[in-house]
Write a protein that holds these residues in place. Sequence first.
Motif, short mmCIF file in Angstrom:
data_model
loop_
_atom_site.label_atom_id
_atom_site.label_comp_id
_atom_site.label_asym_id
_atom_site.label_seq_id
_atom_site.Cartn_x
_atom_site.Cartn_y
_atom_site.Cartn_z
N VAL A 372 1.06 -1.16 0.05
CA VAL A 372 0.15 -0.10 0.07
C VAL A 372 0.96 1.16 -0.01
CG1 VAL A 372 -1.89 1.37 1.36
CG2 VAL A 372 -1.76 -1.21 1.30
N LEU A 373 0.59 2.12 -0.91
CA LEU A 373 1.34 3.47 -1.14
C LEU A 373 0.58 4.58 -0.71
CD1 LEU A 373 4.40 4.33 -1.79
CD2 LEU A 373 3.53 4.62 -4.03
N ALA A 374 0.92 5.39 0.06
CA ALA A 374 0.02 6.73 0.49
C ALA A 374 1.04 7.66 1.05
CB ALA A 374 -1.13 6.39 1.69
N GLU A 375 0.34 9.12 1.14
CA GLU A 375 1.26 10.12 1.28
C GLU A 375 1.10 10.18 2.86
OE1 GLU A 375 -1.08 13.38 -0.33
OE2 GLU A 375 -0.63 12.65 -2.49
N SER A 376 0.36 9.39 3.73
CA SER A 376 0.48 9.81 5.25
C SER A 376 -0.31 8.57 5.81
CB SER A 376 -0.28 10.99 5.34
OG SER A 376 -0.58 11.11 6.83
N PHE A 377 0.34 8.22 7.00
CA PHE A 377 -0.66 7.29 7.66
C PHE A 377 -1.93 7.52 8.25
CE2 PHE A 377 3.76 5.92 8.50
CZ PHE A 377 3.76 4.51 8.02
N GLY A 378 -2.13 9.06 8.03
CA GLY A 378 -3.62 9.63 8.31
C GLY A 378 -4.34 9.53 7.06
N HIS A 379 -3.84 9.20 5.95
CA HIS A 379 -4.72 9.02 4.49
C HIS A 379 -5.65 8.24 4.50
CE1 HIS A 379 -5.78 9.57 0.52
NE2 HIS A 379 -5.00 10.90 0.42
N SER A 380 -6.65 8.29 3.89
CA SER A 380 -7.80 7.17 3.77
C SER A 380 -7.51 5.90 3.05
CB SER A 380 -9.09 7.86 3.02
OG SER A 380 -8.80 8.25 2.00
N VAL A 381 -6.44 6.31 2.26
CA VAL A 381 -5.81 5.10 1.13
C VAL A 381 -5.12 3.93 2.38
CG1 VAL A 381 -4.27 4.29 -0.37
CG2 VAL A 381 -5.54 6.28 -0.75
N PHE A 382 -4.48 4.64 3.30
CA PHE A 382 -3.89 3.52 4.35
C PHE A 382 -4.76 2.94 5.18
CE2 PHE A 382 -1.92 3.40 8.51
CZ PHE A 382 -1.31 1.94 8.41
N LYS A 383 -5.29 4.12 5.73
CA LYS A 383 -6.17 3.45 7.11
C LYS A 383 -7.46 2.60 6.63
CE LYS A 383 -7.76 7.73 8.37
NZ LYS A 383 -8.24 8.81 9.18
N ASP A 384 -8.08 2.93 5.61
CA ASP A 384 -9.18 1.92 5.22
C ASP A 384 -8.52 0.79 4.38
OD1 ASP A 384 -10.78 4.00 5.89
OD2 ASP A 384 -11.13 4.84 3.72
N SER A 385 -7.62 0.68 3.79
CA SER A 385 -6.94 -0.35 3.13
C SER A 385 -6.60 -1.27 4.47
CB SER A 385 -5.60 -0.18 2.32
OG SER A 385 -6.16 0.68 1.19
N PRO A 705 -8.69 2.97 -3.30
CA PRO A 705 -8.28 3.95 -4.32
C PRO A 705 -8.20 5.52 -3.76
CG PRO A 705 -10.32 3.22 -5.14
CD PRO A 705 -9.77 2.10 -3.96
N ARG A 706 -7.66 6.20 -4.14
CA ARG A 706 -7.59 7.73 -3.85
C ARG A 706 -8.84 8.33 -4.42
NH1 ARG A 706 -2.97 12.40 -4.72
NH2 ARG A 706 -4.19 14.10 -3.70
N LEU A 707 -9.86 9.06 -3.68
CA LEU A 707 -10.83 9.85 -4.15
C LEU A 707 -10.47 11.26 -4.38
CD1 LEU A 707 -13.94 9.94 -4.83
CD2 LEU A 707 -14.43 10.36 -2.42
N VAL A 708 -10.72 11.73 -5.64
CA VAL A 708 -10.27 13.25 -5.91
C VAL A 708 -11.65 13.81 -6.42
CG1 VAL A 708 -9.11 14.78 -7.43
CG2 VAL A 708 -7.99 12.59 -6.49
#
Length: 762
Positions: A372-385, A705-708
């Motif tokens: 899992v690659l994300a910008e931050s440990f607080g980002h939903s990409v990491f937390k939800d994954s 996935p990242r939501l934009v």
Amino acid sequence: MAEFADLESQDGVRMTWNVFPGTKQEATSCVIPTACIYTPLKPVPNVPVLPYGPLRCRICRSILNPFSVVDYVANIWICPFCYQRNHFPQHYSSISRATSCSELYSQYTTDRVESSPDTGPTVPPVFLFVLDTCIIEEELGYLKSALAQAIELLPEKSLVGLITFGTYVQVHELGFGQMPKSYVFKGSKEITKDQILEQMNFFVQKPRPPVGVIAGTRDGLSAESIARFLLPASECEFVLISFLEELQKDPWPVPADERASRCTSTALSIAASLLGVCVPGSGARIMAFIGGPSTEGAGSIVSKNLSEPIRSHKDLDKGSASLYSKAVKFYEGLSKQLVHQGHVLDLFACALDQVGLSELKVAVERSGGIVVLAESFGHSVFKDSFRRIFQSSDYDLGLSFNGIFEVNCSKDVKVQGIIGPCASLEKKGPLCSETVVGQGKTCAWKMCGLDKKTSLCIMFEIAKKDDPDAIGQPASNQFYFQFLTYYQHNDGNMRIRATTLCRKWVAGPGSIQDLLDGFDQEAAAAVMARLVSFNMESEADFDPIRWLDRSLIRVCSKFGDYQKDNPSSFSLSPRLSIFPQFIFHLRRSQFVQVSNNSPDETAYYRMMLNRENVANSVVMIQPLLISYSLQSAPEPVLLDVTAIAADRILLLDSYFTVVVFHGLTIAQWRNHGYQNEAEHQAFAQFLQAPRDDADVIIKERFPVPRLVICDQYGSQARFLLAKLNPSVTYNSDYPPPGGDIIFTDDVSFHVFLDHLQRLAVQ
């Protein structure tokens, strides 16, 4: 292509050619390789789980299947692969045409029969958390919060361990609950298994055996010494959460002009050795949480000096990344150790900077790990994954361990190799081709970790000699595949899955239409994407654009309908008509165009491509675009800049990113708050519809996935514009009113198709 999707739902297999070219020469002229993408653990309804072991052929070791010829009178079955006559064992003596066994049922012709023999006591899975503490306090807080939630969701019987690292590596003794206790290792030194056994006091209560390999309780370790570091989740939950609450940032000072001293490679090496000492051969996962680049140890990717930039693609091409080769070599050695032990390395890389995923790729991929690659440990990409890994729901991953994958096929087909999350077991045999693609020269592969979506790309070679007299014979135009997967189910039991398939050969002048009828455009695009990515990594002077263009021209020249030297007469069969679009978007994708991404991002995209099924791979190559209008129902539209309109909302699914794009007029109405007024409820529902559809996509996908959410002419609109066909650019004479243009010099699909037609008919 619906019939191929139906076949996949039945047996988990998508083949580029569902009718195979009859000779090696014809297979070469077809350009698209004969390959399949197989999902071993794909959920299939109504598959029986047999309470006994499989019945095997005495010669080729294939498993009894519906294509076996059975003599019920003599109680014999004939193997379709090697034609060996095998006797049924005593407990099959009652079978007859009326009361056949499950393995021979016709409804399981291309389906899996899952066997769960009694193999003794179940072994609980092991989760060893490896935490980077060289991150800022805010990031550490996010990470601790995510881990505390995950610990509560762990299966009660699973074993848990904890390692933290920064300047030094600390292995925490969870079994000593009275006070925090850990063993500290210097980050710049390599630590061997013997040193771990010696320094961590594994033989305090029991003398060390004088000779032999020491690993696990059967080799001399006491269960009490192992339980100091790996405890059942139900027993150590309180200790773990208490420790996380007190966990602090790495205390060693970092000068303003230097990077933090982070010994990622040493920590992962110690984690692998600890599992190799305590639980070799058991299903175990090292879950590494990394927040920055490694600067210490054999796997460091950059020096501590901030004036030295982290390696880029240009540096790798020039060979000026001095630490890269050394780090890759280290992680190749780590991958061999993990595969030998049967353990998995999962990586959660959360940082704005690179963390070394490009170097770590070999260890994660060959062990079948999650990334899992994300910008931050607080980002939903990491937390939800991360939460989804442990949650039990309709979309749970179904994590399984310790798999072995084997291929058996008829004598005229050989296996070149596999591109995907596995490692060669170097089991040579007559099925192995001399041409190697991916993990080759073997017919068995290790899959330390696999889940419901893990997919393998198996490359075949047609070894059939030119024998036109034999092609027409009914007995010679069929051949068979059997895929066997041995794995530890997430309930701890060992299982075997078998998929047996039948396909046919065609050859001669009239075979082109038969080949086209069996051509799967989506599977071919997914295979070509894996193949071009693999070639870019393994060949020094490989030109991906030229290779893809030449392949497409040769395919269209062979299968297209045209008059020589007349481009206007060119046409393609519906079976092949979408394939040029796939190649056009593949040329522009993140798998081929690496200059806009860092080496870590490119490695991440390719790792995901190499483990996903055909449907998801196609979305990565050619994203899905849906248009929402107040005048009509939502509908898929072409991935083109002309789809943008001021009064539309577009939903783009590019697998890694989901974009909700509002046209200019819609954005203005929303900003004025019309959706909050009672008389404009239809507009409120219109705004909500793409968000709801995006939530459905996000809910069923892993990694999340990242939501934009963006508006026309906004800065984040680039996430949509980068994926669209540039049919209207700044050079166009008449840009559409209310639409948009793309500032690029890339050719549009129309120009690409014109060039293709002109070259294909020559």
